[in-house]
Design a protein around this motif. Structure first.
Motif, PDB file in Angstrom:
ATOM      1  N   LYS A  66      97.457  88.291  12.793  1.00  0.00           N
ATOM      2  CA  LYS A  66      96.034  88.210  13.133  1.00  0.00           C
ATOM      3  C   LYS A  66      95.276  88.618  11.882  1.00  0.00           C
ATOM      4  O   LYS A  66      95.213  89.783  11.528  1.00  0.00           O
ATOM      5  CB  LYS A  66      95.699  89.133  14.304  1.00  0.00           C
ATOM      6  CG  LYS A  66      96.304  88.677  15.607  1.00  0.00           C
ATOM      7  CD  LYS A  66      95.888  89.566  16.752  1.00  0.00           C
ATOM      8  CE  LYS A  66      96.576  89.137  18.035  1.00  0.00           C
ATOM      9  NZ  LYS A  66      96.430  90.147  19.083  1.00  0.00           N
ATOM     10  N   ARG A  67      94.716  87.637  11.216  1.00  0.00           N
ATOM     11  CA  ARG A  67      94.062  87.839   9.934  1.00  0.00           C
ATOM     12  C   ARG A  67      92.582  88.130  10.102  1.00  0.00           C
ATOM     13  O   ARG A  67      91.971  87.724  11.076  1.00  0.00           O
ATOM     14  CB  ARG A  67      94.249  86.591   9.069  1.00  0.00           C
ATOM     15  CG  ARG A  67      95.702  86.248   8.783  1.00  0.00           C
ATOM     16  CD  ARG A  67      95.827  84.782   8.355  1.00  0.00           C
ATOM     17  NE  ARG A  67      97.199  84.308   8.425  1.00  0.00           N
ATOM     18  CZ  ARG A  67      97.793  83.893   9.536  1.00  0.00           C
ATOM     19  NH1 ARG A  67      97.150  83.878  10.687  1.00  0.00           N
ATOM     20  NH2 ARG A  67      99.049  83.487   9.503  1.00  0.00           N
ATOM     21  N   SER A  68      91.999  88.769   9.083  1.00  0.00           N
ATOM     22  CA  SER A  68      90.549  88.976   9.048  1.00  0.00           C
ATOM     23  C   SER A  68      89.883  87.625   8.805  1.00  0.00           C
ATOM     24  O   SER A  68      90.542  86.621   8.535  1.00  0.00           O
ATOM     25  CB  SER A  68      90.191  89.956   7.924  1.00  0.00           C
ATOM     26  OG  SER A  68      90.505  89.380   6.674  1.00  0.00           O
ATOM     27  N   ALA A  69      88.556  87.607   8.839  1.00  0.00           N
ATOM     28  CA  ALA A  69      87.808  86.365   8.630  1.00  0.00           C
ATOM     29  C   ALA A  69      88.121  85.732   7.280  1.00  0.00           C
ATOM     30  O   ALA A  69      88.031  84.516   7.127  1.00  0.00           O
ATOM     31  CB  ALA A  69      86.309  86.636   8.751  1.00  0.00           C
ATOM     32  N   ASP A  70      88.511  86.557   6.298  1.00  0.00           N
ATOM     33  CA  ASP A  70      88.837  86.008   4.983  1.00  0.00           C
ATOM     34  C   ASP A  70      90.331  85.743   4.790  1.00  0.00           C
ATOM     35  O   ASP A  70      90.803  85.542   3.676  1.00  0.00           O
ATOM     36  CB  ASP A  70      88.281  86.885   3.855  1.00  0.00           C
ATOM     37  CG  ASP A  70      88.674  88.342   3.975  1.00  0.00           C
ATOM     38  OD1 ASP A  70      89.435  88.695   4.889  1.00  0.00           O
ATOM     39  OD2 ASP A  70      88.220  89.134   3.149  1.00  0.00           O
ATOM     40  N   GLY A  71      91.085  85.748   5.904  1.00  0.00           N
ATOM     41  CA  GLY A  71      92.492  85.367   5.862  1.00  0.00           C
ATOM     42  C   GLY A  71      93.455  86.450   5.423  1.00  0.00           C
ATOM     43  O   GLY A  71      94.599  86.169   5.075  1.00  0.00           O
ATOM     44  N   LEU A  72      93.009  87.710   5.471  1.00  0.00           N
ATOM     45  CA  LEU A  72      93.823  88.812   4.976  1.00  0.00           C
ATOM     46  C   LEU A  72      94.275  89.755   6.088  1.00  0.00           C
ATOM     47  O   LEU A  72      93.645  89.850   7.140  1.00  0.00           O
ATOM     48  CB  LEU A  72      93.037  89.604   3.934  1.00  0.00           C
ATOM     49  CG  LEU A  72      92.583  88.811   2.711  1.00  0.00           C
ATOM     50  CD1 LEU A  72      91.660  89.659   1.846  1.00  0.00           C
ATOM     51  CD2 LEU A  72      93.774  88.311   1.920  1.00  0.00           C
TER      52      LEU A  72
END
Length: 130
Positions: A18-24
């Motif tokens: 489950k990534r943050s909005a910036d894919g991290l």
């Protein structure tokens, strides 16, 4: 924002992240034998793939917008012992054997320079139930 490149990360692992909005995903580095918390870095799918396959921690630098392998510049290498995904799939715990300092300031960890006082230590104990 992390690059939108195709990663070689195992699709079964990628599906669990489950990534943050910036894919991290935040990755906590912990000394494998003492439990000492060393630092927090950020990984995208490719950084995680590189970490799992090379045995060295690879992070995504949000400020420089590039991958970096811990220790390539400083010599303070993190040898990976294990990688675990938390129950929610949104945080990684990377147990490492840290060579030298983990923090860019030269400290052993990123968490020993600025310890905040607890209410009890300051003589102010909040009432129970608050």
């Amino acid at each position: 924002m992390a690059p939108m490149s195709t990663s070689s990360l195992d699709p079964a692992i990628a599906a669990r992240l489950k990534r943050s909005a910036d894919g991290l995903v935040p990755a906590i580095a912990q000394q494998y034998d003492t439990g000492e918390v060393l630092m927090l870095g950020w990984m995208d799918d490719e950084a995680l793939h590189r970490t799992l396959t090379t045995g060295r921690c690879t992070y995504w630098s949000r400020s420089r917008r590039e991958y970096w392998v811990k220790g390539d510049t400083s010599g303070h290498v993190q040898h990976v012992k294990s990688v675990a995904l938390d129950c929610d799939g949104d945080t990684l715990l990377v147990k490492v054997d840290q060579v030298g300092a983990a923090c860019h300031t030269g400290d052993r960890t990123c968490f020993d320079a600025d310890v905040l006082p607890l209410a009890e230590q300051a003589g102010r104990v909040p009432p129970h139930g608050s």
